[in-house]
Design an enzyme around this catalytic site. Structure first.
Site, PDB file in Angstrom:
ATOM      1  N   HIS A 277      47.007  56.863 -15.886  1.00  0.00           N
ATOM      2  CA  HIS A 277      47.433  57.282 -16.831  1.00  0.00           C
ATOM      3  C   HIS A 277      46.226  57.487 -18.154  1.00  0.00           C
ATOM      4  O   HIS A 277      46.391  58.813 -18.834  1.00  0.00           O
ATOM      5  CB  HIS A 277      48.547  56.411 -16.925  1.00  0.00           C
ATOM      6  CG  HIS A 277      49.878  56.599 -16.222  1.00  0.00           C
ATOM      7  ND1 HIS A 277      49.810  57.495 -15.301  1.00  0.00           N
ATOM      8  CD2 HIS A 277      50.540  55.481 -15.940  1.00  0.00           C
ATOM      9  CE1 HIS A 277      50.748  57.550 -14.646  1.00  0.00           C
ATOM     10  NE2 HIS A 277      51.989  56.487 -15.122  1.00  0.00           N
TER      11      HIS A 277
ATOM     12  N   GLY B 190      55.012  48.113 -18.982  1.00  0.00           N
ATOM     13  CA  GLY B 190      53.772  48.700 -19.432  1.00  0.00           C
ATOM     14  C   GLY B 190      53.284  50.446 -19.319  1.00  0.00           C
ATOM     15  O   GLY B 190      54.842  51.023 -19.116  1.00  0.00           O
TER      16      GLY B 190
ATOM     17  N   THR C 208      49.369  46.051 -13.070  1.00  0.00           N
ATOM     18  CA  THR C 208      50.027  47.270 -13.704  1.00  0.00           C
ATOM     19  C   THR C 208      49.277  47.169 -14.787  1.00  0.00           C
ATOM     20  O   THR C 208      49.129  48.529 -15.017  1.00  0.00           O
ATOM     21  CB  THR C 208      51.190  46.025 -15.114  1.00  0.00           C
ATOM     22  OG1 THR C 208      52.258  45.940 -14.054  1.00  0.00           O
ATOM     23  CG2 THR C 208      51.611  47.337 -16.014  1.00  0.00           C
TER      24      THR C 208
ATOM     25  N   HIS D 108      47.402  50.089 -13.029  1.00  0.00           N
ATOM     26  CA  HIS D 108      48.323  51.918 -13.077  1.00  0.00           C
ATOM     27  C   HIS D 108      47.994  52.499 -14.710  1.00  0.00           C
ATOM     28  O   HIS D 108      48.247  53.293 -14.083  1.00  0.00           O
ATOM     29  CB  HIS D 108      49.733  51.673 -12.719  1.00  0.00           C
ATOM     30  CG  HIS D 108      50.504  52.227 -12.326  1.00  0.00           C
ATOM     31  ND1 HIS D 108      51.128  52.995 -11.434  1.00  0.00           N
ATOM     32  CD2 HIS D 108      51.035  52.739 -13.866  1.00  0.00           C
ATOM     33  CE1 HIS D 108      51.871  53.156 -11.799  1.00  0.00           C
ATOM     34  NE2 HIS D 108      52.511  53.996 -13.309  1.00  0.00           N
ATOM     35  N   GLU D 109      48.236  51.506 -15.581  1.00  0.00           N
ATOM     36  CA  GLU D 109      48.079  52.339 -16.293  1.00  0.00           C
ATOM     37  C   GLU D 109      47.128  52.631 -17.209  1.00  0.00           C
ATOM     38  O   GLU D 109      46.826  53.654 -17.550  1.00  0.00           O
ATOM     39  CB  GLU D 109      48.645  51.137 -17.697  1.00  0.00           C
ATOM     40  CG  GLU D 109      50.799  50.603 -17.363  1.00  0.00           C
ATOM     41  CD  GLU D 109      51.458  51.770 -17.888  1.00  0.00           C
ATOM     42  OE1 GLU D 109      51.086  52.787 -18.421  1.00  0.00           O
ATOM     43  OE2 GLU D 109      52.011  50.994 -16.456  1.00  0.00           O
TER      44      GLU D 109
END
Length: 236
Positions: A231, A186, A224, A227-228
Site C-alpha cells: 500500500h 496494520g 503484515t 502487505h502494508e
C-alpha cells in the site's frame, strides 16, 4: 523518491499472500478513503497518481529495466512502547521483520506455488532492498531503530506519528505499537493521501510484525509488513 517506488511497484506487480485468519485486519482502505472524502488535496493527489500510472502503462506496455539495478530503500523503525514486552520489542524482531519483507519483495519466499493462477504470470522480483538507515536526519550514526516511551502504544494510530517521524522524502518510516485503534493489524496510506507528509509510512501492531514473539508468527502476522508496504508503494 515516492514516484520511483510507486512506478516500480506498479510496473512489476506484487502479490501479497496474507490469508484470512482470526487476526487483525488491514485498515489502509478505510483510512485512505476517509482522507480522500474529507481532504480535497488528498483526492487530487490520488487522481493524479492514477492518471500518471495509466499514462505510463500506455506508453510502456512492455516495460523492462534497461539495467540491472537494486534500489535501496532506507528504513527507520519507530518502536512505540510503555516498557512492556508486548510493545518494547527486541532489535532482533526488527531485523526478522525486514528479512521477511526483503524475501517477499524479491520472490525468495518458499510458498510461491500457492499464488493463485490469475497472478502466476505477473509475479517478479522487484530488485528492491529495504535496509535500516545508517545515518539519522541530523547526520549521526544510527541503527535505524528508535524507541519512544508513550502510553499511546496501547491505542496507536496517527497519534504515534506526531511524536516522532523522520523526513519521509528520505526514509521509509514504520511505527510499531502494542495495539492499534479500531482493532487494525496494520495500515498505510496510498502515497499523497496521508494527513500530512510526515505521516507517510506504515503502522504495525507488534503481534503482526515479523515471526518472533510477541508476533503471532502465522503467515498473516509475519507478512503484515509486506502487505502494508505494498500500500505504501501505491498498490491499492
Amino acid at each position: 523518491m515516492k514516484r520511483i517506488f510507486t512506478l516500480l511497484a506498479l510496473s512489476f506487480g506484487l502479490v501479497s499472500m496474507v490469508n484470512a485468519q482470526h487476526q487483525h485486519h488491514c485498515d489502509a482502505e478505510r483510512r485512505t478513503n476517509e482522507q480522500v472524502a474529507t481532504n480535497p488535496q488528498a483526492a487530487l493527489n490520488l487522481q493524479m497518481l492514477e492518471q500518471f500510472t495509466q499514462e505510463y502503462i500506455k506508453r510502456n506496455p512492455d516495460y523492462n529495466r534497461s539495467a540491472q539495478t537494486t534500489y535501496v530503500i532506507p528504513m527507520v523503525v519507530h518502536i512505540m512502547h510503555d516498557y512492556g514486552s508486548q510493545s518494547n520489542i527486541p532489535t532482533a524482531n526488527v531485523h526478522d521483520a525486514i528479512r521477511i519483507l526483503n524475501r517477499d519483495f524479491n520472490i525468495e519466499n518458499p510458498d510461491t506455488n500457492l499464488i493463485i493462477p490469475a497472478f502466476k504470470n505477473r509475479i517478479a522480483g522487484l530488485d528492491i532492498e529495504f535496509r535500516l538507515a545508517k545515518i539519522d536526519p541530523e547526520g549521526n550514526c544510527t541503527d535505524g531503530i528508535t524507541r519512544t516511551y508513550t502510553e499511546l502504544t496501547n491505542n496507536g494510530g496517527e497519534n504515534l506519528k506526531d511524536l516522532i517521524s523522520w523526513d519521509t522524502d528520505k526514509y521509509y518510516n514504520v511505527w510499531v505499537a502494542a495495539n492499534l485503534s479500531n482493532g487494525a493489524g496494520g495500515y498505510a496510506f496510498i502515497p499523497g493521501t496521508a494527513p500530512s507528509p510526515s505521516h507517510e509510512g506504515v503502522v504495525c501492531r507488534s503481534s503482526q510484525f515479523g515471526s518472533l514473539a510477541p508476533s503471532g508468527g502465522s503467515n498473516l502476522a509475519a507478512r503484515t509488513l509486506t502487505h502494508e508496504t505494498g500500500h505504501y508503494l501505491s498498490l491499492i
